[in-house]
Every structure is written in C-alpha cells, then in structure tokens.
Scaffold this active site. Sequence first.
Site, PDB file in Angstrom:
ATOM      1  N   ASP A 237      25.237  27.354  81.267  1.00 40.50           N
ATOM      2  CA  ASP A 237      24.002  27.084  80.526  1.00 40.50           C
ATOM      3  C   ASP A 237      23.656  25.602  80.532  1.00 40.50           C
ATOM      4  O   ASP A 237      24.512  24.749  80.257  1.00 40.50           O
ATOM      5  CB  ASP A 237      24.141  27.581  79.081  1.00 40.50           C
ATOM      6  CG  ASP A 237      24.342  29.081  78.999  1.00 40.50           C
ATOM      7  OD1 ASP A 237      23.411  29.786  78.609  1.00 40.50           O
ATOM      8  OD2 ASP A 237      25.450  29.550  79.360  1.00 40.50           O
TER       9      ASP A 237
ATOM     10  N   ASP B 248      30.177  24.562  84.250  1.00 39.67           N
ATOM     11  CA  ASP B 248      29.530  25.252  83.140  1.00 39.67           C
ATOM     12  C   ASP B 248      28.299  25.991  83.679  1.00 39.67           C
ATOM     13  O   ASP B 248      27.828  25.720  84.791  1.00 39.67           O
ATOM     14  CB  ASP B 248      29.133  24.202  82.101  1.00 39.67           C
ATOM     15  CG  ASP B 248      28.409  24.781  80.899  1.00 39.67           C
ATOM     16  OD1 ASP B 248      28.784  25.866  80.444  1.00 39.67           O
ATOM     17  OD2 ASP B 248      27.459  24.130  80.430  1.00 39.67           O
TER      18      ASP B 248
END
Length: 294
Positions: free
Chosen positions: A87, A85
């Site tokens: 963020d 991922d």
Amino acid sequence: MLIARLIADPAGLEKRLDAAAGALEQAGLPLASAQMLDHAGEVLQLMLPGDDTAALRQVIDQWFAPSDAIIARDEFRVPDLFVTDMDSTMIGQECIDELADFAGLKPQIAAITERAMQGELDFESALRERVALLAGLEEEAIDRCLAERIVPTDGARTLIATLREHGCRTVLVTGGFHHFADPVAERIGLEHVVGNRLAVAGGRLTGELVGAITDSSVKERVLREELAKLGEGALSMSAGDGANDIPMLQAADYGVSFRAKPKARAAANGWVDRGDLTALLKLLGIPRHNWVAG
C-alpha cells in the site's frame, strides 16, 4: 568510504553541488569525487571518506531536495532480493481505506490508517480496529474495489520486471490482505506474497482476521529469511512508506523509503521523493535500454 547516488532537479545543479561540497567540507566530509554517471545522465554520484551518513543526508536534503537517493558504503550492484511493501508503495492506494469507502466508513478508517503509518498507534491494534469496522461488508466489494480503485504505482511493473530479468527475487510483504495482495502481485509480477487474511463467512466479512498478523517484525523476518536462502554475499533491497516498514528498511542493504512518512524516511538509507519507482533502476545503474517493460 561513503557513496551517494542521487537524482535532483538539473536546474542550477552545478552551483548547488559547489555549495554542497563546501557544506560537506565543513562537516568533516571532504568530497573525493562527484560525477554524472554515463548510464543515465541524470544520476549524480558522490564519493567521500568517512562514515557520517547523518551529515551527508543533511547536506543532500539542504541542497538537492526534493531528490531520489541511496547512500551506500560499498560499490553499487543490482540486489539479489527485493522485498517491498504494497500500500502506497507498489500501489498508490491504501486498500483498507478504499474498501472502507464501500461501507461508507472511509474517513473513520483512513484516519486510523494515517496514524498507524505515522507510528502513532500500535499496528496490530489499529489493524484489528479497522477490520472490525468492516464486519458485514459483502466479500464481492473487494473485487469491485480492486477493479475500480487499485492502481499500480508508476514504474512498478517496469521495476519488478527489470529486477527479475537481472536475477533478483521479488517478494511482496504487506500489513494488508491477501484478498488484495495476491492479485496485485500477479498484476505487477512479484513472485511471493506474505500478508494478512480477512475472515469471511456467508459471503461477508466477519470483522476478524485469520491467523497471525503480518506486522513490522514479520516484514523484517521475511527479508532475513529470504536473504538467507540466497546464500552468503547476497544483497538485499527493500521499499516501504510507513512506520511498520522501518525494521525491514533498516535490515536491507538498500532500504528505500518511497514518498514516505517522516519516521520511515529517516530510518532508511535511500529515498524516492521526486520520481516514480523506476528511479530505483537509475540509482542502481541499470541503463534504460536494459529496462524491461512490465
């Protein structure tokens, strides 16, 4: 056989290990061995028979929290694929929340982001709602946001550079946007990016998205497709922090939650709650002298 590697506060570690061994015995998981690994001097490896990962996690959380840990069923090795991922994982921010600040909407949008990452809202609906609020914002605000707000998480560059040096393919898959993810991947050193695209017209955001949504199902699919390309026996690691990362975390051999929301942490077989991203290198058994500065 279960193998757990963990990093915890060294103060009183021996006493806590004794207590943990007793708790494991009561849970029907007698400790076969416990040793500090030579490569780091701070990684404790536990080996025990059985397959009760829930009981093992409970004991680790009871006696060693906060910790960084991975629980595996086979001997550890460096993964062939790392899918992560963006963020609040590879970077310390939520891009859409920071971009919203340029439109004077950060509190409203950040509240939606938090609920989505906790798994309280449908991801796609929450994403479209937040993007719609940004309609009319100048596209150049993205460049300003990248320059002024977006910072790689501590250890991110070293993690990626070291994994790549050891032959691991690295992929960034995000529910965020290519406007951010492409430069972030270049800055950190990730090889491939999958994400969402913001629609722009006349130099301003339209409040819409272009193409299909990168959601939790896409994250899982990307991991499985990338792993299949590497052939039989390839090993995968993933990292994320939110509810939309859960299928990807569960699909990986080492699914590691990074300073994660409770649902994501519970779904993973590894977690980093204490250190930075280089904790993953320590847990994988890569000696510090073999780390590559990013």
